[in-house]
Structure formats: C-alpha cells, structure tokens
Motif scaffolding. Structure first.
Motif, PDB file in Angstrom:
ATOM      1  N   VAL A 104       0.647  -1.221  -0.125  1.00  0.00           N
ATOM      2  CA  VAL A 104       0.109   0.108   0.031  1.00  0.00           C
ATOM      3  C   VAL A 104       1.039   1.356  -0.063  1.00  0.00           C
ATOM      4  O   VAL A 104       2.118   1.338   0.756  1.00  0.00           O
ATOM      5  CB  VAL A 104      -1.130   0.052   1.396  1.00  0.00           C
ATOM      6  CG1 VAL A 104       0.145   0.349   2.512  1.00  0.00           C
ATOM      7  CG2 VAL A 104      -2.016   1.110   0.916  1.00  0.00           C
ATOM      8  N   ASN A 105       0.469   2.300  -0.853  1.00  0.00           N
ATOM      9  CA  ASN A 105       1.245   3.589  -0.568  1.00  0.00           C
ATOM     10  C   ASN A 105       0.634   4.476   0.366  1.00  0.00           C
ATOM     11  O   ASN A 105      -0.669   4.191   0.833  1.00  0.00           O
ATOM     12  CB  ASN A 105       1.342   4.001  -2.094  1.00  0.00           C
ATOM     13  CG  ASN A 105      -0.045   4.526  -2.618  1.00  0.00           C
ATOM     14  OD1 ASN A 105      -0.726   5.205  -2.053  1.00  0.00           O
ATOM     15  ND2 ASN A 105      -0.369   4.243  -3.787  1.00  0.00           N
ATOM     16  N   ALA A 106       1.340   5.448   0.475  1.00  0.00           N
ATOM     17  CA  ALA A 106       0.844   6.328   2.008  1.00  0.00           C
ATOM     18  C   ALA A 106      -0.285   7.027   1.431  1.00  0.00           C
ATOM     19  O   ALA A 106      -1.223   7.360   2.181  1.00  0.00           O
ATOM     20  CB  ALA A 106       1.935   7.387   2.284  1.00  0.00           C
ATOM     21  N   ASP A 107      -0.264   7.435   0.238  1.00  0.00           N
ATOM     22  CA  ASP A 107      -1.582   8.269  -0.274  1.00  0.00           C
ATOM     23  C   ASP A 107      -3.093   7.711  -0.110  1.00  0.00           C
ATOM     24  O   ASP A 107      -3.867   7.975   0.357  1.00  0.00           O
ATOM     25  CB  ASP A 107      -1.283   8.822  -1.693  1.00  0.00           C
ATOM     26  CG  ASP A 107      -0.583   9.765  -1.758  1.00  0.00           C
ATOM     27  OD1 ASP A 107      -0.544  10.702  -1.046  1.00  0.00           O
ATOM     28  OD2 ASP A 107      -0.143  10.074  -3.021  1.00  0.00           O
ATOM     29  N   ASN A 134       8.276  -0.874   8.113  1.00  0.00           N
ATOM     30  CA  ASN A 134       7.633  -0.183   7.150  1.00  0.00           C
ATOM     31  C   ASN A 134       6.265   0.375   7.691  1.00  0.00           C
ATOM     32  O   ASN A 134       6.095   1.544   7.189  1.00  0.00           O
ATOM     33  CB  ASN A 134       7.315  -1.069   5.890  1.00  0.00           C
ATOM     34  CG  ASN A 134       8.682  -1.366   5.464  1.00  0.00           C
ATOM     35  OD1 ASN A 134       9.695  -0.868   5.340  1.00  0.00           O
ATOM     36  ND2 ASN A 134       8.454  -2.620   4.294  1.00  0.00           N
ATOM     37  N   ALA A 135       5.761  -0.125   8.615  1.00  0.00           N
ATOM     38  CA  ALA A 135       4.615   0.474   9.259  1.00  0.00           C
ATOM     39  C   ALA A 135       4.947   1.719   9.950  1.00  0.00           C
ATOM     40  O   ALA A 135       4.280   2.855   9.698  1.00  0.00           O
ATOM     41  CB  ALA A 135       3.963  -0.566  10.291  1.00  0.00           C
ATOM     42  N   LYS A 136       5.987   1.683  10.573  1.00  0.00           N
ATOM     43  CA  LYS A 136       6.570   2.915  11.473  1.00  0.00           C
ATOM     44  C   LYS A 136       6.550   4.153  10.155  1.00  0.00           C
ATOM     45  O   LYS A 136       6.276   5.425  10.451  1.00  0.00           O
ATOM     46  CB  LYS A 136       7.872   2.809  12.061  1.00  0.00           C
ATOM     47  CG  LYS A 136       7.708   2.082  13.303  1.00  0.00           C
ATOM     48  CD  LYS A 136       8.866   1.569  14.047  1.00  0.00           C
ATOM     49  CE  LYS A 136       9.704   2.713  14.410  1.00  0.00           C
ATOM     50  NZ  LYS A 136      10.790   2.311  15.166  1.00  0.00           N
ATOM     51  N   GLN A 137       7.221   3.745   9.119  1.00  0.00           N
ATOM     52  CA  GLN A 137       7.667   4.716   7.985  1.00  0.00           C
ATOM     53  C   GLN A 137       6.186   5.403   7.402  1.00  0.00           C
ATOM     54  O   GLN A 137       6.054   6.586   7.030  1.00  0.00           O
ATOM     55  CB  GLN A 137       8.404   4.287   7.166  1.00  0.00           C
ATOM     56  CG  GLN A 137       9.987   4.055   7.225  1.00  0.00           C
ATOM     57  CD  GLN A 137      10.837   3.304   6.446  1.00  0.00           C
ATOM     58  OE1 GLN A 137      10.425   3.047   5.284  1.00  0.00           O
ATOM     59  NE2 GLN A 137      11.847   2.713   6.735  1.00  0.00           N
ATOM     60  N   LEU A 138       5.309   4.493   7.385  1.00  0.00           N
ATOM     61  CA  LEU A 138       3.961   4.813   6.694  1.00  0.00           C
ATOM     62  C   LEU A 138       3.377   5.680   7.643  1.00  0.00           C
ATOM     63  O   LEU A 138       2.628   6.556   7.214  1.00  0.00           O
ATOM     64  CB  LEU A 138       3.042   3.549   6.694  1.00  0.00           C
ATOM     65  CG  LEU A 138       1.711   3.642   5.950  1.00  0.00           C
ATOM     66  CD1 LEU A 138       1.549   4.316   4.719  1.00  0.00           C
ATOM     67  CD2 LEU A 138       0.807   2.494   5.961  1.00  0.00           C
ATOM     68  N   LEU A 139       3.418   5.477   8.828  1.00  0.00           N
ATOM     69  CA  LEU A 139       2.778   6.438  10.094  1.00  0.00           C
ATOM     70  C   LEU A 139       3.359   7.705   9.817  1.00  0.00           C
ATOM     71  O   LEU A 139       2.736   8.692   9.690  1.00  0.00           O
ATOM     72  CB  LEU A 139       2.983   5.967  11.369  1.00  0.00           C
ATOM     73  CG  LEU A 139       2.207   6.459  12.344  1.00  0.00           C
ATOM     74  CD1 LEU A 139       0.726   6.209  12.358  1.00  0.00           C
ATOM     75  CD2 LEU A 139       2.659   6.092  13.950  1.00  0.00           C
ATOM     76  N   GLN A 140       4.618   7.905   9.707  1.00  0.00           N
ATOM     77  CA  GLN A 140       5.255   9.102   9.488  1.00  0.00           C
ATOM     78  C   GLN A 140       4.874   9.751   8.260  1.00  0.00           C
ATOM     79  O   GLN A 140       4.561  11.081   8.185  1.00  0.00           O
ATOM     80  CB  GLN A 140       6.813   9.037   9.459  1.00  0.00           C
ATOM     81  CG  GLN A 140       7.330   8.672  10.673  1.00  0.00           C
ATOM     82  CD  GLN A 140       8.831   8.254  10.777  1.00  0.00           C
ATOM     83  OE1 GLN A 140       9.552   7.923   9.705  1.00  0.00           O
ATOM     84  NE2 GLN A 140       9.513   7.903  12.016  1.00  0.00           N
ATOM     85  N   ALA A 141       4.793   9.069   7.069  1.00  0.00           N
ATOM     86  CA  ALA A 141       4.354   9.590   5.637  1.00  0.00           C
ATOM     87  C   ALA A 141       2.802   9.998   5.820  1.00  0.00           C
ATOM     88  O   ALA A 141       2.539  11.228   5.389  1.00  0.00           O
ATOM     89  CB  ALA A 141       4.530   8.437   4.947  1.00  0.00           C
TER      90      ALA A 141
END
Length: 383
Positions: free
Chosen positions: A39-42, A62-69
């Motif tokens: 899944v992408n952040a948008d 990757n979940a942490k990075q998605l949360l930041q995004a």
C-alpha cells in the motif's frame, strides 16, 4: 482502557476477529481494511480519513515509516488550509485551533493498527520485543488484540522511563513511573518546593494528585512526620507507593486512592497541589496531568483546601502562568478564586522554565512559552 469489543476482518476466505484495545478517547473503527507493504501512503491516508481501520500485516519498520508519511500528509493539508484562511486569530483561538488539529491528527493516525498476541508479542517481521512493555501498560489479555501503532509506540517509550527511571536531583534518586503516569521531567517546580521546604514547619501534610510521589517524598525528607498523598489514577498510586518504599519513607507517608481529598475532614498544617496547568479537556490519559477542564481541580483544591487548614496552615499551589499568556485564564480570575475560597496570598516563589520547548523558536507558541513563569503560591486563610 475501553470495554472489551471485538473487530472483525476478512482474511482470504475466513472471517478473523481480535479484541479492540485502546484508550477510551480513541474510537473503535467502524470498518477494517487489511494492508501491507504494497500500500502507498496516499491510499492509506485516504482510507484512514474515510474512517477505515488499517490492519497492518507487513514489515513492522515499514509500518512506522507509513505512519510518518501519513503524518506528513496531514501537515501538508494544514498548510494548504491555512493559506486559504484570512483574518487574524487571537492567541486563545490559535491555541484552540491547534488543539483541534492535534485531535484530528490523532484520530486519523490512530487508524493504523497492529495485531498483538494475548501476551503482547508481535509476530510481524522486524518487530521489536513488545511483550514486556505491553504487559506493563495493559496487562495480559484474554485473546489476541489490535492496538493503534501510536499507542504501541507510546507504551514502548513509557517502558523505557519505567526501566531507566527519571532522576530527581532534589531526592538524589530516580523514580520509575508506570504507563499513564506523568514523569517529573520538568524540574523547575521541584526546585521551588525545595526552596519553600527550607522554612517549613509542619506536623501533618497532604499532597494532592501525588503522581509519582515525588512531592510527598520531598516533604518526608524535610522531616514532616505524617504525609498523606492522594491520587485518582491507580497506576499513579502504585508508582507513588514504589517511590516511597524505595526511599524508605513508609513510616511517614501514606498513599491512598482518592479524588483530591480523603473522605475525612481532617485538617493539615500543609496542603500541596501541583494541578494541571492549562484549562481544557484532556484527550489522552497523560493529558490529565496537563489539562484541567474548566479549572475544576484548581478551584476545588482552593475551596476544599481552605476548609482543611489548621490555624496558621499553608496551601501551596504550584502552577505556571502559561495559561495567562495563552489567554485561557487571567491573573485576575486566579486571584478571585483564591479570595473566593477564603484564602490570601502570603508570598509567591517564581522561576523561569528551562525545558526545551521554552527555547524552541520553531514551536507554534514560542512567544508565549518564552514568557512563562512557574510559581509556587503560598496561601493562608484570610485574616
């Protein structure tokens, strides 16, 4: 924490379920969508804004990075909205807007969920060891459960405070706050207590809202024979009892669970309270240490404290004037509440805060924070 509820989701050809675990401020998602590293952040941000709970089944990091995004997308949206708005806001309006935006951001970001086993362990790839921290925060559960990633991160951070402790130089010791108990990281108010204690003569003292038990311990260290400390938070009661036992003050200090005052109308030579400093509604467990809705606690401590002081006794109120700079309360109001309670100001000890945000020029309220003064108000009954 919220009452036991279950969330269900489609997993291939079967229906899966797990307990929903979160602070009662966080609403349970009305629908659940399984997502992973593809899944992408948008897309994730759009789904979260539409009310989808996002059950993460990919790599933990990757979940942490998605949360930041997702957080960055929220910030970009705020900047776009602010450019369209015209007209100046008052300081109080800016602060209320800021608080509303914080709540909106939390509601969106808390949609990203992690599945944990009943003992708090996480099976995701590259996940940290979460079991001990989550058991310390939420206890063992009856079944596997879902938790917002932000709440999981908060529990992990709180557990580090629990393990490492917070040094309190006035006690020459560290305290070890449990999850949901405000850590005494702002030391300037403790320096004021130490300064006031230099002239203290009291046989019986009451510490209201004791938290980690630091002020109660300082009074015992000063030699007060009997100190009663109260708090409404069971985690704070447990933490304070540990603090007092660790420092060897069990013979002097008693910790009880009570909403401000004990049931009895016993009187005291000294009553101390470090109430939440800002009027407003708390949006998390920890914020109860910061926000006092309609200044309820402050007013009740003034009114109730005046009735429980011995002749010549003192009520110490430790509070910042940041609320005044934010136009949430005036000094005139505070002085009126003191007078209305039948109290008078004997003296006031002031100090400048030294915490990071008071010097951070990027802070949204740097101008107000840079003028902040923390005070210990010494009050006595009116003559």
């Amino acid at each position: 924490m919220s009452a036991q509820e279950y969330l269900e989701w489609q997993q291939q050809s079967s229906i899966e379920s797990a307990l929903w675990l979160s602070e009662h401020f966080t609403k349970i998602p009305s629908k659940l969508t399984v997502i992973d590293d593809q899944v992408n952040a948008d897309t994730a941000y759009r789904l979260a804004c539409e009310g989808h709970g996002l059950l993460w089944q990919g790599d933990f990091q990757n979940a942490k990075q998605l949360l930041q995004a997702m957080g960055r997308r929220f910030e970009r949206g705020l900047k776009a909205k602010s450019k369209k708005k015209a007209g100046a806001l008052t300081t109080a309006e800016r602060f209320h807007q800021y608080r509303l935006q914080q709540a909106q951001q939390a509601a969106i970001l808390n949609q990203l969920l992690i599945q944990l086993s009943a003992n708090g362990s996480c099976a995701l790839k590259r996940a940290p060891d979460t079991a001990e921290a989550l058991q310390a925060a939420f206890g063992l559960q009856e079944d596997r459960y879902l938790l917002p990633l932000r709440a999981l991160q908060g529990a992990l951070g709180a557990y580090q405070w629990r393990l490492k402790g917070v040094e309190v130089k006035e006690l020459q010791a560290s305290v070890y706050p449990r999850y949901g108990v405000f850590a005494p990281v702002r030391s300037e108010y403790l320096a004021l207590v130490e300064q006031a204690c230099a002239e203290l003569k009291a046989e019986q003292a009451l510490d209201i809202g004791t938290g980690t038990g630091v002020i109660a311990a300082m009074l015992a260290k000063q030699g007060v024979p009997k100190v009663l400390a109260t708090d409404i938070n069971p985690a704070a009661i447990a933490t304070a009892k540990e603090t007092i036992q660790q420092l060897g003050y069990c013979q002097q200090v008693q910790i009880i669970e009570a909403d401000l005052f004990p049931d009895t109308l016993q009187s005291y030579d000294l009553i101390v309270c470090n109430p939440p400093w800002l009027p407003g509604k708390a949006s998390s467990a920890l914020e109860f240490a910061v926000y006092d809705h309609k200044s309820r606690m402050l007013k009740q401590v003034l009114q109730g404290g005046a009735l429980r002081l011995n002749s010549g006794g003192q009520l110490w109120i430790i509070i910042s004037d940041l609320a005044e700079h934010l136009q949430l309360r005036t000094r005139t109001e505070l002085l009126h509440w003191i007078e209305q309670a039948g109290l008078r100001v004997i003296k006031r000890l002031d100090t400048q805060p030294s915490h990071r945000r008071s010097h951070d020029q990027q802070d949204a309220f740097y101008h107000e924070r840079s003028q902040e003064v923390t005070s210990l108000w010494v009050l006595g009954t009116a003559k």
